[in-house]
Enzyme design. Structure first.
Site, PDB file in Angstrom:
ATOM      1  N   GLU A  90      60.343  19.488  99.323  1.00  0.00           N
ATOM      2  CA  GLU A  90      61.676  19.764  98.772  1.00  0.00           C
ATOM      3  C   GLU A  90      62.796  19.165  99.628  1.00  0.00           C
ATOM      4  O   GLU A  90      63.938  19.072  99.156  1.00  0.00           O
ATOM      5  CB  GLU A  90      61.876  21.270  98.605  1.00  0.00           C
ATOM      6  CG  GLU A  90      60.980  21.852  97.522  1.00  0.00           C
ATOM      7  CD  GLU A  90      61.148  23.354  97.361  1.00  0.00           C
ATOM      8  OE1 GLU A  90      61.153  23.836  96.215  1.00  0.00           O
ATOM      9  OE2 GLU A  90      61.284  24.056  98.395  1.00  0.00           O
ATOM     10  N   TYR A  93      55.079   4.321  74.243  1.00  0.00           N
ATOM     11  CA  TYR A  93      56.354   3.824  74.729  1.00  0.00           C
ATOM     12  C   TYR A  93      56.249   2.359  75.132  1.00  0.00           C
ATOM     13  O   TYR A  93      55.228   1.932  75.666  1.00  0.00           O
ATOM     14  CB  TYR A  93      56.817   4.623  75.953  1.00  0.00           C
ATOM     15  CG  TYR A  93      56.868   6.113  75.747  1.00  0.00           C
ATOM     16  CD1 TYR A  93      57.369   6.653  74.561  1.00  0.00           C
ATOM     17  CD2 TYR A  93      56.419   6.989  76.726  1.00  0.00           C
ATOM     18  CE1 TYR A  93      57.421   8.020  74.374  1.00  0.00           C
ATOM     19  CE2 TYR A  93      56.468   8.358  76.547  1.00  0.00           C
ATOM     20  CZ  TYR A  93      56.969   8.873  75.366  1.00  0.00           C
ATOM     21  OH  TYR A  93      57.013  10.223  75.184  1.00  0.00           O
TER      22      TYR A  93
END
Length: 392
Positions: free
Chosen positions: A372, A297
């Protein structure tokens, strides 16, 4: 916004845990993309399509009239996992042996789903268009981003945004960098052919192992002597294989590695210098060589106009103390570069580490974990971007 985000926080965590338990490798995200597709179809006001077999695109077309320019913006989340056996001690451990969400793509997808859930109910408050891209195959060349750009998902888009989790930054922070964000990556494999023989008579051989060792040492001059220190790439030899018996000088040696570079000019020059070094050393010893390149990339480049939007939103919703300026680019790679080449783009890190997690394991580690509690801040970021650019 706070009240709205609190209503989706538990859902976002639930979605993330579902993805974590059911990881799928690049180009194999059939169940993951189907789950996302079916979920998005339950949200109001979204046009949901499948640009490829394992990706999903949802489009929200606002109905608010604007006196100024109506923007089209794109948000991207990658959804593929890695071929890693999970060792993290979590209740929702991977159910797929040898496959794990060790790079946070489960969190990326869940955060963007949360933003889509919130924004889908704000059609009347949106001027312009918002594209939610759930992208396959970030981890494997040629990459899903390139494929989606070719499919036309960026057509008409003014800005693109993405978040990537960072296990080294504390929860609640978003790390911002203008300019090069991630490096370009080019991998190489070199086969050296010499002349084998008995280890007791090395003068009768052309030793590919010695030649390979000389190449390994000399290519470090690319970094130290051939390219400006301000643009210096990272060159790493990571594999070296030769021989199979202790008393035999082998016929062949094979080595391989990677070059990580920050700009197109250095990227080309690094490859050219490596080939010259290999050619010169092998010819000097009377050996031959083959080089195979695997061009990866390009670098992710964050454009100022998009980064300015990110910074303004983060400072507004999280405060200046949580908008962390990143001084140096990351030498990892990201196929978000396909979007950043197409339109002004901003990819930033979101901190996902808390003291309760203990040691901060890096991306791609079998014990990688996230806090989280950070997920709601990612949802907040995307919603804030949408409100700033499409809420006028």
């Amino acid at each position: 916004m706070k009240a709205v985000l609190e209503t989706v926080e538990k859902e976002v965590i639930s979605w993330r845990r579902h993805f974590h338990e059911n990881p799928e490798l690049s180009y194999q995200e059939h169940n993951t993309s189907e789950y996302i597709y079916n979920l998005l179809k339950t949200f109001p006001n979204l046009e949901v399509t499948r640009p490829t077999k394992t990706s999903v695109l949802a489009v929200l077309k606002g109905s608010k009239q604007s006196e100024g320019k109506e923007h089209t913006i794109a948000f991207r989340a990658d959804i593929d996992a890695l071929p890693i056996q999970e060792e993290a001690d979590v209740e929702f451990k991977s159910k797929n042996p040898g496959v794990m969400h060790a790079c946070g793509h489960d969190a990326h997808a869940a955060m963007l789903l949360g933003a889509a859930r919130v924004l889908s109910e704000k059609k009347a408050e949106v001027a312009g268009e918002i594209k939610f891209i759930f992208q396959h195959a970030e981890e494997v060349l040629p990459g899903g981003a390139q494929e989606l750009v070719k499919q036309g998902v960026m057509k008409g888009v003014d800005y693109a945004f993405a978040l990537h989790v960072s296990p080294y930054e504390r929860t609640g922070t978003i790390c911002i960098r203008e300019g090069v964000f991630c490096a370009a990556a080019d991998d190489f494999e070199i086969k050296i052919t010499g002349r084998g023989g008995h280890a007791s008579t090395p003068e009768l051989t052309i030793d590919p192992l010695i030649i390979g060792a000389e190449i390994t040492t000399n290519i470090q001059q690319i970094v130290s002597r051939k390219i400006s220190a301000l643009r210096a790439p990272v060159v790493s030899v990571t594999t070296f294989h030769a021989g199979g018996a202790l008393n035999v000088i082998p016929e062949y040696a094979e080595l391989g590695g990677t070059i990580r570079s920050l700009d197109p000019d250095s990227r080309v020059k690094a490859r050219e210098h490596l080939e010259k070094i290999v050619k010169g050393i092998t010819e000097a010893h009377g050996a031959t060589y083959e080089i195979n390149w695997y061009l990866g990339y390009p670098a992710v480049v964050n454009k100022k106009e998009a980064v300015d939007v990110s910074r303004a939103v983060v400072e507004e919703i999280r405060g200046k103390e949580n908008a962390i300026n990143v001084e140096e680019p990351m030498f990892g790679t990201e196929d978000f570069s396909a979007y950043s080449e197409a339109v002004p783009a901003s990819m930033q890190f979101i901190g996902v580490h808390s003291e309760e997690l203990g040691e901060a394991y890096p991306l791609h580690h079998p014990q990688f974990k996230i806090d989280e509690n950070a997920l709601k801040y990612g949802v907040e970021y995307f919603v804030g971007i949408a409100e700033k650019l499409c809420g006028q």
